[in-house]
Design an enzyme around this catalytic site. Structure first.
Site, PDB file in Angstrom:
ATOM      1  N   CYS A   1     -32.119  23.721  28.511  1.00  0.00           N
ATOM      2  CA  CYS A   1     -31.528  22.517  27.936  1.00  0.00           C
ATOM      3  C   CYS A   1     -32.614  21.602  27.345  1.00  0.00           C
ATOM      4  O   CYS A   1     -33.226  21.950  26.359  1.00  0.00           O
ATOM      5  CB  CYS A   1     -30.690  21.833  28.999  1.00  0.00           C
TER       6      CYS A   1
ATOM      7  N   HIS B   1     -27.017  25.787  30.994  1.00  0.00           N
ATOM      8  CA  HIS B   1     -27.634  25.760  32.338  1.00  0.00           C
ATOM      9  C   HIS B   1     -27.331  27.047  33.110  1.00  0.00           C
ATOM     10  O   HIS B   1     -26.227  27.202  33.630  1.00  0.00           O
ATOM     11  CB  HIS B   1     -27.106  24.558  33.127  1.00  0.00           C
TER      12      HIS B   1
ATOM     13  N   GLU C   1     -28.539  27.831  35.942  1.00  0.00           N
ATOM     14  CA  GLU C   1     -28.710  27.636  37.391  1.00  0.00           C
ATOM     15  C   GLU C   1     -27.424  27.205  38.106  1.00  0.00           C
ATOM     16  O   GLU C   1     -27.328  27.322  39.321  1.00  0.00           O
ATOM     17  CB  GLU C   1     -29.834  26.620  37.660  1.00  0.00           C
TER      18      GLU C   1
END
Ligand code: XMP
Length: 513
Positions: A81, A169, A171
């Site tokens: 990002c 993202h 994660e």
């Protein structure tokens, strides 16, 4: 030194999640401030570097920027990002201020499946976006690997330099295959093995503890909670009888808590355990006090006094062990809009005065909570301790509204034991964050048999949470609630009514005081 991935933190609320995901790949990771000088990063010999997301725009005057040298280390880099926007900013791409934030689910279409990050993954993936600015031109010599509905440059790659940028993202759980993308980065791209395991960590930690402690003695305040228990087991493995654990029974513990600690540490592990039974002292000082903050202060102060005396009785020790965890020592990045900067522990667990003349032994300080639990299991601690729910330092005192008396403690302990028993029997206990009883000094009328009763109330509090900062009440089956309520009212003398707390946090708190 372990193979490791360095994460530079630009103030994302997910930075710690990135670090945990990497460790779940059995690779060690460390979080450093975004402006860490490149020499310091280089000294760690990282196998790869991740540039986290963050709330800023690269155009902000105050935007956090990394040391330029990071891009010249010759180490693979993954931008996430904001991290991707940094790649563009430093390496000649173009970032445009978005008119509106792109927030939520997106569909990623992989255009170049030969990119290592997408090895073994399908061509279409669900991903999670949360960004304002976006890339409108890839940096020099970068290729576009994947796109989403809203971004032509959702994934970029410099194949020779092994630099990658993801606009989304990977994660967070809302990117369901994100773990595999991260695993591909650390294993395929950075070439890391899988040697970060708690089994390996034990050997490493034991050696370090022995080196630090030498022939000296260590004292540890054992609360029976996960962190102090795992620290105790680990240090005991390293230095045996050079460790003395002090367990303070303040009379505000739950049913069988003191017994379990004595059984596990005293009898099974044969740890030198100094058991301080000081319930009287605490109750005496709490007499007549009903204001929550005063109760907490009295308990905190009394604990310190008693602990200090106990350490003197334990003999001459140079070291004090503490179960400090990694999230407690990560330096938060003070960037406006970063909630992680604000979410610093507001409860100083068992805080001890700075003037105690000990050197600290903190063998868990590079571990996350889930790693501490795994370590505990490796060390042979029972599940009951390793997966114990959080319990506040001031104990039952913050679950007894108004004055704390011995009678109220006994009533609450009995009711709480029933809640825990039924949660365990129904397999709910380990699925929730906390489940406990609260004593309310609210008398109401009831009827038992032919008799009218006029007794106190128990509230049942069961919450789901990730970190205790926010929480939802758990929608338990009615049958289970019914069983708890009926057992509490029938089995606990002094209680004739049971209520269920249906308040989330915020606006409520988890504990009642
Ligand atoms: P609250 O009640 O603030 O609780 O929503 C959030 C989490 O913190 C725990 N808690 C404490 N832990 N000492 C602690 O070690 C304390 O004084 C304390 N007060 C609350 C609480 O159990 C919940 O998990």
């Amino acid at each position: 030194m372990n193979e490791q991935i360095v994460i530079l933190d630009f103030g994302s609320q997910y930075t710690q999640v990135i670090a945990r995901r990497i460790r779940e790949c059995s690779v060690y990771s460390v979080i450093l401030r975004y402006d860490t000088p490149v020499a310091e990063i280089k000294a760690l010999k990282p196998s790869g570097i991740i540039l986290s997301g963050g709330p800023c725009s690269v155009y902000d005057a105050e935007a956090p920027l990394p040391d330029r040298g990071v891009f010249k280390l010759g180490v693979p880099i993954l931008g996430i990002c904001f991290g991707t926007q940094l790649l563009a900013h430093f390496l000649g791409g173009k970032v445009e201020r978005g008119q509106k934030r792109e927030y939520g689910k997106g569909t990623l279409t992989v255009l170049d499946p030969t990119c290592d990050l997408f090895d073994g993954l399908p061509k279409s993936l669900q991903v999670w976006n949360s960004h304002g600015d976006k890339l409108t031109r890839a940096p020099r010599d970068f290729a576009t690997v994947a796109a989403t509905e809203n971004s032509d440059y959702a994934v970029i790659e410099h194949r020779k330099k092994r630099f990658f940028g993801l606009q989304f993202h990977p994660e967070v759980v809302h990117t369901p295959r994100g773990r595999e993308i991260i695993s591909n980065f650390v294993h395929r791209v950075c070439g890391c093995g899988r040697d970060w395991t708690m089994r390996n960590y034990i050997d490493q930690a034991v050696e370090e503890i022995r080196k630090q402690v030498g022939n000296e003695h260590v004292i540890l305040g054992l609360s029976g909670g996960v962190d102090s228990s795992v620290a105790a087991a680990l240090i005991h493995k390293a230095v045996g009888d050079q460790l003395t654990c002090i367990f303070v029974n303040n009379g505000l513990l739950r049913s069988r808590e003191a017994e379990v600690v004595q059984e596990v540490f005293g009898r099974n592990f044969k740890v030198r355990l100094q058991y301080e039974n000081v319930a009287e002292a605490f109750l005496k000082r709490l007499k007549g006090v009903s204001e929550p903050e005063r109760k907490r202060k009295i308990i905190g102060k009394t604990f310190i006094e008693i602990f200090e005396k106990a350490t003197k009785r334990a003999g001459k020790a140079k070291f004090l062990a503490q179960g400090t965890l990694y999230p407690d020592v990560i330096e938060s990045v003070p960037i406006a809009g970063n909630p992680a900067a604000l979410i610093k522990s507001h409860h100083n667990v068992g805080g001890l005065p700075k003037n105690m003349k000990f050197q600290l032994v903190e063998p868990l300080k590079c571990l996350f909570k889930d790693e501490v639990r795994l370590l505990g299991l490796e060390l042979g601690l029972p599940r009951e301790i390793v997966y114990r729910q959080p319990f506040p330092g001031p104990g039952l005192a913050v679950r007894i509204l108004g004055e704390v008396t011995r009678k109220r403690c006994d009533i609450l302990r009995a009711a709480d034991a029933i809640v825990v028993e039924e949660m365990k029997a129904s397999d709910w206990y380990y699925k929730v964050w906390q489940s406990f009883a609260v004593f309310l000094p609210v008398k109401s009328v009831g009827v038992m048999g032919d008799e009218r009763t006029y007794e106190d109330t128990i509230a049942i509090r069961i919450v789901e949470s990730q970190d205790g900062m926010t929480a939802d009440w758990v929608k338990l089956p009615y049958e289970l609630l019914e069983k708890m309520s009926s057992r509490i009212v029938n089995e606990v003398n002094g209680v004739n009514r049971c209520v269920f707390d249906i308040t989330s946090k915020p606006p409520g708190t988890i504990e009642w005081e």
